[in-house]
Write a protein that holds these residues in place. Structure first.
Motif, PDB file in Angstrom:
ATOM      1  N   VAL A   1       3.130  -4.933   2.708  1.00 20.12           N
ATOM      2  CA  VAL A   1       2.449  -5.667   3.785  1.00 20.12           C
ATOM      3  C   VAL A   1       2.675  -7.170   3.637  1.00 20.12           C
ATOM      4  O   VAL A   1       2.877  -7.876   4.633  1.00 20.12           O
TER       5      VAL A   1
ATOM      6  N   PHE B   1       0.886  -1.165   0.000  1.00 17.24           N
ATOM      7  CA  PHE B   1       0.000   0.000   0.000  1.00 17.24           C
ATOM      8  C   PHE B   1       0.921   1.212   0.000  1.00 17.24           C
ATOM      9  O   PHE B   1       1.607   1.470   0.998  1.00 17.24           O
TER      10      PHE B   1
ATOM     11  N   ARG C   1       4.498   1.040   1.545  1.00 16.21           N
ATOM     12  CA  ARG C   1       4.535   0.028   2.606  1.00 16.21           C
ATOM     13  C   ARG C   1       4.208  -1.358   2.048  1.00 16.21           C
ATOM     14  O   ARG C   1       3.138  -1.591   1.500  1.00 16.21           O
TER      15      ARG C   1
ATOM     16  N   HIS D   1       0.048  -9.960  14.583  1.00 12.10           N
ATOM     17  CA  HIS D   1      -0.366  -8.723  15.248  1.00 12.10           C
ATOM     18  C   HIS D   1      -1.384  -7.979  14.393  1.00 12.10           C
ATOM     19  O   HIS D   1      -1.442  -8.179  13.176  1.00 12.10           O
ATOM     20  N   SER D   2      -2.111  -7.089  15.039  1.00 11.49           N
ATOM     21  CA  SER D   2      -3.004  -6.203  14.316  1.00 11.49           C
ATOM     22  C   SER D   2      -2.183  -5.405  13.304  1.00 11.49           C
ATOM     23  O   SER D   2      -1.128  -4.866  13.654  1.00 11.49           O
ATOM     24  N   GLY D   3      -2.638  -5.409  12.071  1.00  9.36           N
ATOM     25  CA  GLY D   3      -1.925  -4.663  11.023  1.00  9.36           C
ATOM     26  C   GLY D   3      -0.822  -5.454  10.349  1.00  9.36           C
ATOM     27  O   GLY D   3      -0.121  -4.933   9.484  1.00  9.36           O
ATOM     28  N   SER D   4      -0.665  -6.730  10.732  1.00 10.39           N
ATOM     29  CA  SER D   4       0.428  -7.523  10.138  1.00 10.39           C
ATOM     30  C   SER D   4       0.092  -7.997   8.720  1.00 10.39           C
ATOM     31  O   SER D   4       0.984  -8.465   8.011  1.00 10.39           O
ATOM     32  N   GLY D   5      -1.176  -7.914   8.346  1.00 12.78           N
ATOM     33  CA  GLY D   5      -1.529  -8.266   6.969  1.00 12.78           C
ATOM     34  C   GLY D   5      -2.370  -9.534   6.834  1.00 12.78           C
ATOM     35  O   GLY D   5      -2.542 -10.051   5.729  1.00 12.78           O
ATOM     36  N   LYS D   6      -2.944 -10.016   7.934  1.00  7.94           N
ATOM     37  CA  LYS D   6      -3.736 -11.256   7.898  1.00  7.94           C
ATOM     38  C   LYS D   6      -4.940 -11.125   6.952  1.00  7.94           C
ATOM     39  O   LYS D   6      -5.170 -11.981   6.109  1.00  7.94           O
ATOM     40  N   SER D   7      -5.687 -10.039   7.141  1.00  8.20           N
ATOM     41  CA  SER D   7      -6.873  -9.859   6.289  1.00  8.20           C
ATOM     42  C   SER D   7      -6.466  -9.624   4.844  1.00  8.20           C
ATOM     43  O   SER D   7      -7.148 -10.075   3.912  1.00  8.20           O
ATOM     44  N   THR D   8      -5.350  -8.941   4.672  1.00  6.72           N
ATOM     45  CA  THR D   8      -4.864  -8.703   3.310  1.00  6.72           C
ATOM     46  C   THR D   8      -4.543 -10.028   2.628  1.00  6.72           C
ATOM     47  O   THR D   8      -4.889 -10.242   1.452  1.00  6.72           O
TER      48      THR D   8
ATOM     49  N   GLU E   1     -11.429 -13.771  11.439  1.00 10.76           N
ATOM     50  CA  GLU E   1     -11.846 -13.517  12.821  1.00 10.76           C
ATOM     51  C   GLU E   1     -13.362 -13.676  12.988  1.00 10.76           C
ATOM     52  O   GLU E   1     -14.040 -12.769  13.487  1.00 10.76           O
TER      53      GLU E   1
HETATM   54  N1  LIG Z   1      -6.992  -0.498   1.361  1.00 12.27           N
HETATM   55  C1  LIG Z   1      -5.916  -0.182   2.084  1.00 12.27           C
HETATM   56  N2  LIG Z   1      -5.256   0.977   1.890  1.00 12.27           N
HETATM   57  C2  LIG Z   1      -4.149   1.282   2.580  1.00 12.27           C
HETATM   58  N3  LIG Z   1      -3.617   0.504   3.542  1.00 12.27           N
HETATM   59  C3  LIG Z   1      -4.241  -0.654   3.785  1.00 12.27           C
HETATM   60  C4  LIG Z   1      -5.420  -1.063   3.094  1.00 12.27           C
HETATM   61  N4  LIG Z   1      -5.805  -2.277   3.551  1.00 12.27           N
HETATM   62  C5  LIG Z   1      -4.917  -2.596   4.508  1.00 12.27           C
HETATM   63  N5  LIG Z   1      -3.984  -1.640   4.642  1.00 12.27           N
HETATM   64  C6  LIG Z   1      -2.855  -1.662   5.575  1.00 12.27           C
HETATM   65  O1  LIG Z   1      -2.219  -2.904   5.500  1.00 12.27           O
HETATM   66  C7  LIG Z   1      -1.824  -3.329   6.781  1.00 12.27           C
HETATM   67  C8  LIG Z   1      -2.384  -4.709   7.037  1.00 12.27           C
HETATM   68  O2  LIG Z   1      -3.796  -4.631   7.148  1.00 12.27           O
HETATM   69  P1  LIG Z   1      -4.670  -5.885   7.482  1.00 12.27           P
HETATM   70  O3  LIG Z   1      -6.082  -5.427   7.542  1.00 12.27           O
HETATM   71  O4  LIG Z   1      -4.360  -6.975   6.521  1.00 12.27           O
HETATM   72  O5  LIG Z   1      -4.130  -6.288   8.930  1.00 12.27           O
HETATM   73  P2  LIG Z   1      -4.624  -7.429   9.908  1.00 12.27           P
HETATM   74  O6  LIG Z   1      -3.454  -8.276  10.240  1.00 12.27           O
HETATM   75  O7  LIG Z   1      -5.833  -8.099   9.345  1.00 12.27           O
HETATM   76  O8  LIG Z   1      -5.019  -6.568  11.199  1.00 12.27           O
HETATM   77  P3  LIG Z   1      -6.210  -6.799  12.262  1.00 12.27           P
HETATM   78  O9  LIG Z   1      -5.753  -7.921  13.154  1.00 12.27           O
HETATM   79  O10 LIG Z   1      -6.266  -5.492  12.987  1.00 12.27           O
HETATM   80  O11 LIG Z   1      -7.468  -7.125  11.523  1.00 12.27           O
HETATM   81  C9  LIG Z   1      -2.310  -2.274   7.757  1.00 12.27           C
HETATM   82  O12 LIG Z   1      -1.249  -1.440   8.099  1.00 12.27           O
HETATM   83  C10 LIG Z   1      -3.342  -1.518   6.984  1.00 12.27           C
HETATM   84  O13 LIG Z   1      -3.397  -0.169   7.382  1.00 12.27           O
END
Ligand SMILES: Nc1ncnc2c1ncn2[C@@H]1O[C@H](COP(=O)(O)OP(=O)(O)OP(=O)(O)O)[C@@H](O)[C@H]1O
Ligand SMILES: [Mg+2]
Length: 274
Positions: free
Chosen positions: A43, A38, A41, A62-69, A175
């Motif tokens: 991810v 992104f 950055r 961790h939160s923000g580590s990219g799991k949902s991505t 989740e």
């Molecule tokens: N559409 C987007 N635009 C910009 N940054 C994004 C976008 N989607 C995700 N990110 C960034 O990518 C990183 C990973 O996001 P992601 O949602 O995959 O984290 P996560 O591990 O699922 O976190 P959580 O446990 O909080 O759900 C975060 O820093 C987030 O801000």
């Protein structure tokens, strides 16, 4: 870089499995070099992952580590993912999220029907199939309820029914129990494991909960700084006992990888003074 291509369909999986051959069975999921940035950055940083049909995999981080991505990429929901390699998934993929995403203006049965294959698939009546799916998740008799009339746990059950009604080969769950109270969550764990035993889809379960991961999964991954830092097999029978020492060892290893001590403090911190 080339866009990730979805290459393997269900027919190929079936054909390869039914042909006796020294070649290992086709993967349910196969990622090579999956990368997602992104802006500046990165991810996901060239992730390689393979798991066979029917494996139950949990993904921690961790939160923000990219799991949902990562999950969105596997689901084919992220068209901006790029990579040097390939993404192969089965044809029938279902996704469950933290919120049920039921349509509030449709009754529960109609919500589940949205996920059901048409009659042309195998001659089965879609409504009958949807009713059976609701019965499987313990919602028989609630077919005509509105989503707003269900509790949070019941809404997640309905979401699971909607996901399972198409008999997915791969179930992706982000989740799905994160918003539920502890008791409901434990019941949902039992339900999910029972459904998995009955239908045997491959599962990729995203969670931030180490206990949930070791209670449910046969393999646990930890995502850290864009890479899979841990890939841990959990070969213990179900239902798993929280106090099982082997489970405890797995839990500690995962907590350490996440930078947390088993007592909840940050790893590397000295003894508590109080
Ligand atoms: N559409 C987007 N635009 C910009 N940054 C994004 C976008 N989607 C995700 N990110 C960034 O990518 C990183 C990973 O996001 P992601 O949602 O995959 O984290 P996560 O591990 O699922 O976190 P959580 O446990 O909080 O759900 C975060 O820093 C987030 O801000
Ligand atoms: Mg997330």
């Amino acid at each position: 870089m080339a866009p990730i291509a979805q290459q393997l369909n269900a027919q190929q999986v079936t054909a390869q499995q039914s042909t006796p051959s020294p070649v290992p069975p086709a993967s349910a999921v196969s990622l090579t070099g999956l990368t997602r940035s992104f802006g500046a950055r990165t991810v996901l940083d060239g992730i390689d992952l393979e798991f066979p049909p029917g494996q139950f995999v949990a993904l921690l981080g961790h939160s923000g580590s990219g799991k949902s991505t990562l999950l969105r990429a596997v689901a084919g929901l992220d068209h901006d993912t790029v990579g040097t390699g390939e993404l192969a998934t089965p044809e029938r993929v279902s996704v469950v999220f933290q919120d049920s995403r039921l349509l509030p203006w449709r009754r529960v049965l109609d919500n589940v029907l949205l996920g059901a294959p048409g009659r042309e698939a195998d001659g089965r009546d879609p409504a009958e199939r949807a009713r059976a799916a609701l019965a499987e998740v313990g919602l028989a008799g609630r077919e005509n309820a509105w989503p707003g009339e269900l509790s949070g746990g019941e809404q997640q059950r309905a979401a699971l029914a909607r996901a399972l009604v198409r008999e997915p080969e791969l179930l992706l769950a982000d989740e799905p129990f994160g918003a539920l109270d502890a008791l409901t969550r434990i019941r949902m764990h039992t339900l999910l494991r029972e459904l998995w035993q009955r239908h045997h889809p491959s599962v990729l379960l995203v969670t931030h909960d180490v206990d949930e991961a070791v209670a449910l999964a046969d393999r646990v991954l930890v995502l850290d700084h864009g890479r899979l830092a841990v890939d841990l097999g959990v070969d213990l029978p179900h239902p798993r006992v929280y106090r099982d020492p082997q489970l405890g060892e797995h839990r500690e290893r995962l907590l350490a990888a996440l930078g947390v001590r088993p007592d909840g403090g940050p790893a590397g911190a000295g003894p508590q003074e109080d």
